[in-house]
Design an enzyme around this catalytic site. Structure first.
Site, PDB file in Angstrom:
ATOM      1  CG  ASP A   1      -6.614  -7.832   4.638  1.00  0.00           C
ATOM      2  OD1 ASP A   1      -6.698  -7.415   5.808  1.00  0.00           O
ATOM      3  OD2 ASP A   1      -7.092  -7.231   3.665  1.00  0.00           O
TER       4      ASP A   1
ATOM      5  CB  CYS B   1      -0.833  -6.573  -4.695  1.00  0.00           C
ATOM      6  SG  CYS B   1      -2.319  -7.288  -4.005  1.00  0.00           S
TER       7      CYS B   1
ATOM      8  CG  HIS C   1      -5.230   1.954   3.537  1.00  0.00           C
ATOM      9  ND1 HIS C   1      -4.910   1.499   2.290  1.00  0.00           N
ATOM     10  CD2 HIS C   1      -5.733   0.905   4.208  1.00  0.00           C
ATOM     11  CE1 HIS C   1      -5.254   0.230   2.207  1.00  0.00           C
ATOM     12  NE2 HIS C   1      -5.771  -0.158   3.354  1.00  0.00           N
TER      13      HIS C   1
ATOM     14  CD  GLU D   1      -7.502  -9.549   0.574  1.00  0.00           C
ATOM     15  OE1 GLU D   1      -6.647  -8.769   1.006  1.00  0.00           O
ATOM     16  OE2 GLU D   1      -8.499  -9.161  -0.061  1.00  0.00           O
TER      17      GLU D   1
ATOM     18  NE  ARG E   1      -4.590  -0.965  -0.778  1.00  0.00           N
ATOM     19  CZ  ARG E   1      -3.264  -1.133  -0.741  1.00  0.00           C
ATOM     20  NH1 ARG E   1      -2.476  -0.336  -1.406  1.00  0.00           N
ATOM     21  NH2 ARG E   1      -2.746  -2.111  -0.024  1.00  0.00           N
TER      22      ARG E   1
HETATM   23  C1  PEP Z   1      -3.562  -6.725   1.264  1.00  0.00           C
HETATM   24  O1  PEP Z   1      -4.413  -7.091   2.077  1.00  0.00           O
HETATM   25  O2  PEP Z   1      -2.394  -7.155   1.235  1.00  0.00           O
HETATM   26  C2  PEP Z   1      -3.892  -5.702   0.261  1.00  0.00           C
HETATM   27  C3  PEP Z   1      -3.054  -5.414  -0.711  1.00  0.00           C
HETATM   28  O3  PEP Z   1      -5.067  -5.063   0.390  1.00  0.00           O
HETATM   29  P1  PEP Z   1      -5.392  -3.922   1.465  1.00  0.00           P
HETATM   30  O4  PEP Z   1      -4.110  -3.509   2.104  1.00  0.00           O
HETATM   31  O5  PEP Z   1      -6.037  -2.825   0.698  1.00  0.00           O
HETATM   32  O6  PEP Z   1      -6.322  -4.630   2.385  1.00  0.00           O
HETATM   33 MG    MG Z   2      -6.494  -6.689   1.771  1.00  0.00          MG
END
Ligand code: PEP
Ligand code: MG
Length: 568
Positions: A453, A500, A188, A429, A294
């Site tokens: 993920d 995404c 993140h 995911e 998110r």
């Molecule tokens: C993902 O897992 O691709 C996603 C968009 O969610 P995060 O990165 O918040 O786990």
């Molecule tokens: Mg994710």
């Protein structure tokens, strides 16, 4: 001049002196036989300096983010005024004859342990505050710089790791680049650095290979950093920077225009958002809608859970701002790499396989209901879609729908407005969701593929473990086949499908995404112009051909060979 090889994370050229943010828990060492009066004075001077640094952050948070978010810094200031803490540090210095930074580290750890042992989630959170504060004061004592401290000259920030909140409070006019020892493109901190356009690389052992004041230059697309660049090297990098600016100008020429291939296939590019302050960037961008909000960031770095009213105001503000499009609100996805002591998440051996996302929400039903009610109420002000993270079984979808119905009924009784047709979709995911995509597609209004993920679970590779990062690849045929299967299931049931995760903006893979029938991509808004330009240069036939050729690929090298040969 010499070079250190690193991993590229976020693009751009960074140049400046290094400032290392030390993790002081590893730094302070016990020095005995000190002049105790002097050490006590050093402690107080540093404590007062820290209070004033925190005041600067408190005021800027209040102005830029909000009153509620700034309250945590008031709490930090009062801990530093606490006679109990002050008394314990002074006594420790006097009894041991040790240095101030060691006394503070010991006392800080002692107080932290007391908070950590408490059952109450709110009190557990205080342990993190104590760590934050003691680190700040120890940093000041040891003459180190601190991420949150007011450094008012350009620098390249080097740290072991950065929390999402540290990354989002960086002073972008001064931080010219970021180097951390851990992390990856899907961490993140990387997502926020991309949004803020800060070049970023990961260098193992960066905090020991570099020292404060070292002049460094690097290209975030390449990963290697040069220490002590000579004139020739500086010229080369300045030329690269100029090229990047020219590219940006080229991409910007499509601003405001629809995103289409040469043969007029439209692709919808929408935004990923993590916090309310991203909104300023988004309204100025080309994105008309939000493909992923998110929401867990509303729950992080807080001293208590956000109320329904507070969440409602946030969702409403975003939805109202995106009046021409829609906002996809992903329900709380805490756990994994996104920690918050507000929840009773036990210490787990495998947090990514543990109590996270929808699993936690279905246990903590009251917290989930509060969020769903806030989302429903905000849906009276614009188009909102609800998206569920980490779905692995149909049961989770059905249970959520039941809870949503309960919330809708309660709102009906209270006479509150909401969108009765609100769409409900899921993130794909987990490998289980891929295998069951044909069944799940009958149950929901849309799919959005969380490649960050999905790659880690498909390849069984922790997305933040650098040691095995070579196995974490969106180019693996196993991942690409999964993507195709998901798209086919969605298309068959006539529901929308998008991506995404970070792979949505992977330029090499754009033909493949289009070829398998994905015409909606959600990404950091900073990446939209480049993706749009590349889509404008390709044809949909090219996509179909790439899919056909890649169906025979057996490893990453095969895939890259095909993608590179079809590159624009
Ligand atoms: C993902 O897992 O691709 C996603 C968009 O969610 P995060 O990165 O918040 O786990
Ligand atoms: Mg994710």
């Amino acid at each position: 001049m010499h070079t250190i090889i690193g991993i590229p994370i976020a693009k751009g050229i960074a140049h400046g002196p290094v400032r290392i943010i030390h993790d002081t828990s590893m730094e302070a060492i016990e020095r005995l036989g000190c002049n105790t009066d002097k050490e006590i004075q050093i402690f107080h001077d540093a404590r007062i300096k820290a209070i004033s640094e925190i005041e600067t952050i408190r005021l800027s948070t209040k102005k830029n983010i909000g009153e509620q978010e700034s309250k945590i810094f008031e709490a930090h200031q009062s801990i530093l005024e606490d006679p109990e803490l002050i008394g314990q540090v002074e006594t420790y210095i006097l009894e041991k004859g040790c240095c101030a930074e060691w006394a503070l580290t010991v006392v800080g750890n002692r107080i932290r342990a007391i908070f950590e042992a408490m059952d109450n989630a709110y009190m557990k959170e205080r342990a993190i505050d104590i760590k934050d504060i003691t680190c700040r004061v120890v940093n000041i004592i040891m003459g180190h710089y601190n991420a949150m401290g007011p450094i008012n000259e350009p620098y390249v920030l080097v740290a072991h790791d950065l929390t999402p909140s540290q990354t989002s409070t960086l002073e972008t006019q001064y931080v010219k680049g970021i180097i951390t020892e851990v992390g990856g493109k899907t961490a993140h901190s990387a997502i926020i650095a991309t949004l803020l356009k800060i070049p970023y690389v990961v260098i193992e052992k960066g905090t020991t290979l570099l020292k404060d004041g070292d002049e460094v230059i690097f290209d975030g697309r390449e990963g290697s950093i040069i220490i002590g660049p000579d004139m020739k090297c500086l010229d080369t990098y300045h030329e690269k920077e100029r090229q990047l600016e020219l590219e940006e100008e080229k991409y910007a020429s499509l601003k405001g225009k629809a995103c289409k291939t040469q043969d007029n296939t439209e692709v919808e590019l929408v935004a990923n958002i993590s916090q309310i302050k991203d909104l300023d960037f988004i309204v100025k961008s080309d994105a008309k809608s939000v493909g992923l909000f998110r929401t867990e960031f509303i729950f992080m770095d807080q001293d208590r859970l956000p109320t329904e009213e507070e969440q409602y105001e946030i969702y409403k503000k975003i939805t109202t701002a995106m009046s021409e499009g829609y906002v996809t609100i992903r329900t709380l996805d805490i756990g994994g790499d996104k920690e918050s002591p507000l929840f009773n998440i036990p210490k787990e051996d495998n947090p990514f396989l543990g109590y996270r996302g929808i699993r936690l929400c279905l246990e903590e039903v009251e917290i989930f209901k509060t969020q769903l009610r806030a989302i429903l109420r905000a849906s009276a002000h614009g188009q909102i879609k609800i998206m569920l993270p980490m779905i692995a079984s149909i049961d989770e979808i059905r249970k959520t729908k039941n809870i949503l119905e309960v919330c809708k009924k309660a709102l009906d009784l209270e006479g509150r407005a909401y969108d009765r047709e609100i769409e409900i979709g899921i993130m794909i995911e987990t490998p289980a969701a891929v295998v069951m995509a044909d069944v799940f597609a009958k149950e929901v209004d849309f799919f959005s593929i969380g490649t960050n993920d999905l790659i880690q679970y498909t390849m069984a590779v922790d997305r933040s473990n650098l040691k095995i990062s070579a196995l974490y690849s969106q180019y693996d045929p196993a991942v690409l086949r999964s993507m195709k299967k998901i798209a086919e299931a969605a298309i068959k049931e006539n529901i929308s499908v998008s991506i995404c995760g970070e792979a949505a903006a992977d330029i090499k893979l754009l033909p493949y995404w289009l070829g398998i029938g994905i015409h909606k991509l959600s990404m950091s808004i900073t990446l939209i112009p480049e993706v749009k330009w590349n889509i404008s240069q390709m044809t949909s036939t090219q996509g179909i051909e790439v899919v056909e050729t890649l169906s025979k690929a057996s490893d990453v090298q095969d895939v890259l060979k095909v993608l590179d040969s079809s590159a624009l």
